[in-house]
Design an enzyme around this catalytic site. Structure first.
Site, PDB file in Angstrom:
ATOM      1  N   HIS A  17       1.813  -1.926   4.456  1.00 59.77           N
ATOM      2  CA  HIS A  17       1.298  -2.729   3.332  1.00 59.77           C
ATOM      3  C   HIS A  17       0.007  -2.088   2.802  1.00 59.77           C
ATOM      4  CE1 HIS A  17       3.340  -6.405   5.376  1.00 59.77           C
ATOM      5  NE2 HIS A  17       4.031  -6.149   4.290  1.00 59.77           N
ATOM      6  N   LYS A  41      10.218 -19.012   5.648  1.00 58.84           N
ATOM      7  CA  LYS A  41      10.364 -17.866   6.557  1.00 58.84           C
ATOM      8  C   LYS A  41       9.800 -18.160   7.943  1.00 58.84           C
ATOM      9  CE  LYS A  41      10.898 -13.598   3.983  1.00 58.84           C
ATOM     10  NZ  LYS A  41      10.316 -12.269   3.763  1.00 58.84           N
ATOM     11  N   ARG A  90      10.762   0.816   1.180  1.00 59.65           N
ATOM     12  CA  ARG A  90      10.796   1.678   2.355  1.00 59.65           C
ATOM     13  C   ARG A  90      12.061   2.508   2.398  1.00 59.65           C
ATOM     14  NH1 ARG A  90       9.505  -3.406   5.911  1.00 59.65           N
ATOM     15  NH2 ARG A  90      10.537  -4.211   4.066  1.00 59.65           N
ATOM     16  N   SER A 128       6.654  -6.131   9.284  1.00 60.94           N
ATOM     17  CA  SER A 128       5.928  -7.177  10.006  1.00 60.94           C
ATOM     18  C   SER A 128       6.790  -7.715  11.141  1.00 60.94           C
ATOM     19  CB  SER A 128       5.564  -8.319   9.058  1.00 60.94           C
ATOM     20  OG  SER A 128       4.751  -7.853   8.013  1.00 60.94           O
TER      21      SER A 128
HETATM   22  P1  ADP Z   1       8.123 -10.526   1.516  1.00 58.89           P
HETATM   23  O1  ADP Z   1       8.402 -11.715   2.366  1.00 58.89           O
HETATM   24  O2  ADP Z   1       7.695 -10.871   0.126  1.00 58.89           O
HETATM   25  O3  ADP Z   1       9.182  -9.455   1.558  1.00 58.89           O
HETATM   26  P2  ADP Z   1       6.498  -8.753   3.136  1.00 58.89           P
HETATM   27  O4  ADP Z   1       5.122  -9.019   3.632  1.00 58.89           O
HETATM   28  O5  ADP Z   1       7.557  -8.547   4.157  1.00 58.89           O
HETATM   29  O6  ADP Z   1       6.791  -9.943   2.160  1.00 58.89           O
HETATM   30  O7  ADP Z   1       6.481  -7.483   2.190  1.00 58.89           O
HETATM   31  C1  ADP Z   1       5.768  -7.456   0.992  1.00 58.89           C
HETATM   32  C2  ADP Z   1       6.133  -6.189   0.222  1.00 58.89           C
HETATM   33  O8  ADP Z   1       5.689  -5.049   0.943  1.00 58.89           O
HETATM   34  C3  ADP Z   1       7.635  -5.991   0.012  1.00 58.89           C
HETATM   35  O9  ADP Z   1       7.832  -5.383  -1.249  1.00 58.89           O
HETATM   36  C4  ADP Z   1       8.028  -5.042   1.110  1.00 58.89           C
HETATM   37  O10 ADP Z   1       9.158  -4.269   0.760  1.00 58.89           O
HETATM   38  C5  ADP Z   1       6.781  -4.174   1.210  1.00 58.89           C
HETATM   39  N1  ADP Z   1       6.610  -3.584   2.526  1.00 58.89           N
HETATM   40  C6  ADP Z   1       6.697  -4.161   3.738  1.00 58.89           C
HETATM   41  N2  ADP Z   1       6.477  -3.277   4.730  1.00 58.89           N
HETATM   42  C7  ADP Z   1       6.239  -2.091   4.118  1.00 58.89           C
HETATM   43  C8  ADP Z   1       5.975  -0.760   4.586  1.00 58.89           C
HETATM   44  N3  ADP Z   1       5.946  -0.458   5.877  1.00 58.89           N
HETATM   45  N4  ADP Z   1       5.785   0.182   3.664  1.00 58.89           N
HETATM   46  C9  ADP Z   1       5.874  -0.099   2.350  1.00 58.89           C
HETATM   47  N5  ADP Z   1       6.132  -1.304   1.841  1.00 58.89           N
HETATM   48  C10 ADP Z   1       6.316  -2.286   2.707  1.00 58.89           C
END
Ligand code: ADP
Length: 161
Positions: A17, A41, A90, A128
């Site tokens: 992130h 979630k 990703r 996460s």
């Molecule tokens: P959501 O529940 O909205 O998917 P997340 O916190 O899981 O929330 O992810 C937020 C954004 O960050 C999403 O667009 C996700 O694809 C991206 N994301 C999550 N992990 C990574 C990572 N390791 N590298 C790049 N982008 C990521």
């Protein structure tokens, strides 16, 4: 002033992130990392806890701020006077859902663009969910999250007596 909103659950924030935040901060005048409530979630951290973790992690970036939101993302984007939504991509597995989301948001407000950012390759396997799983099993997550997040995970997952 070009503003982007980076929305997500951030349960918790990972280095993947953060990599996306840093890239977006170079492209936009202002980036708002917006922590969604996402009760559906069943998050490990409360929205307030997730916000503090994001705030601490982006404190050194002058044009990045952290906030919470609940409700329709496009409405929040307008409220913040932002022009774009940033999301991370990703792997191909992210694509279908992100594509759907982006087109749906465009349908709701065609003036808002969604920008996708690819993290550094070492973070492409990071999520996460995986971080929580490793932490739960007592594994070392120090190369995946900030020291603050690591501490928060340790506290949260401490076995209850
Ligand atoms: P959501 O529940 O909205 O998917 P997340 O916190 O899981 O929330 O992810 C937020 C954004 O960050 C999403 O667009 C996700 O694809 C991206 N994301 C999550 N992990 C990574 C990572 N390791 N590298 C790049 N982008 C990521």
């Amino acid at each position: 002033m070009r503003t982007a909103i980076y929305p997500g659950s951030f349960d918790p924030l990972t280095n993947g992130h953060l990599d996306v935040v840093q890239r977006a901060a170079k492209l936009f005048d202002r980036v708002v990392v917006a922590v969604a409530k996402n009760e559906g979630k069943n998050p490990l951290f409360t929205q307030a806890e997730r916000l503090v973790l994001v705030k601490t992690a982006v404190a050194h970036l002058p044009n990045v701020e952290a906030d919470t939101f609940d409700g329709l993302l496009v409405e929040y984007v307008v409220e913040k006077k932002a022009q774009a939504i940033v999301r991370g991509l990703r792997a191909v597995s992210d694509f279908e859902f992100e594509f759907q989301l982006a087109l749906m948001n465009r349908k709701l407000n065609e003036n808002i663009e969604t920008i996708f950012m690819m993290p550094k390759d070492t973070y492409t396997f990071l999520s996460s969910r995986i971080v929580k799983e490793i932490a739960r099993l007592g594994g070392d997550v120090s190369s995946f999250v900030t020291p603050n997040v690591q501490l928060a995970l340790r506290k949260k997952l401490k076995p209850k007596k």
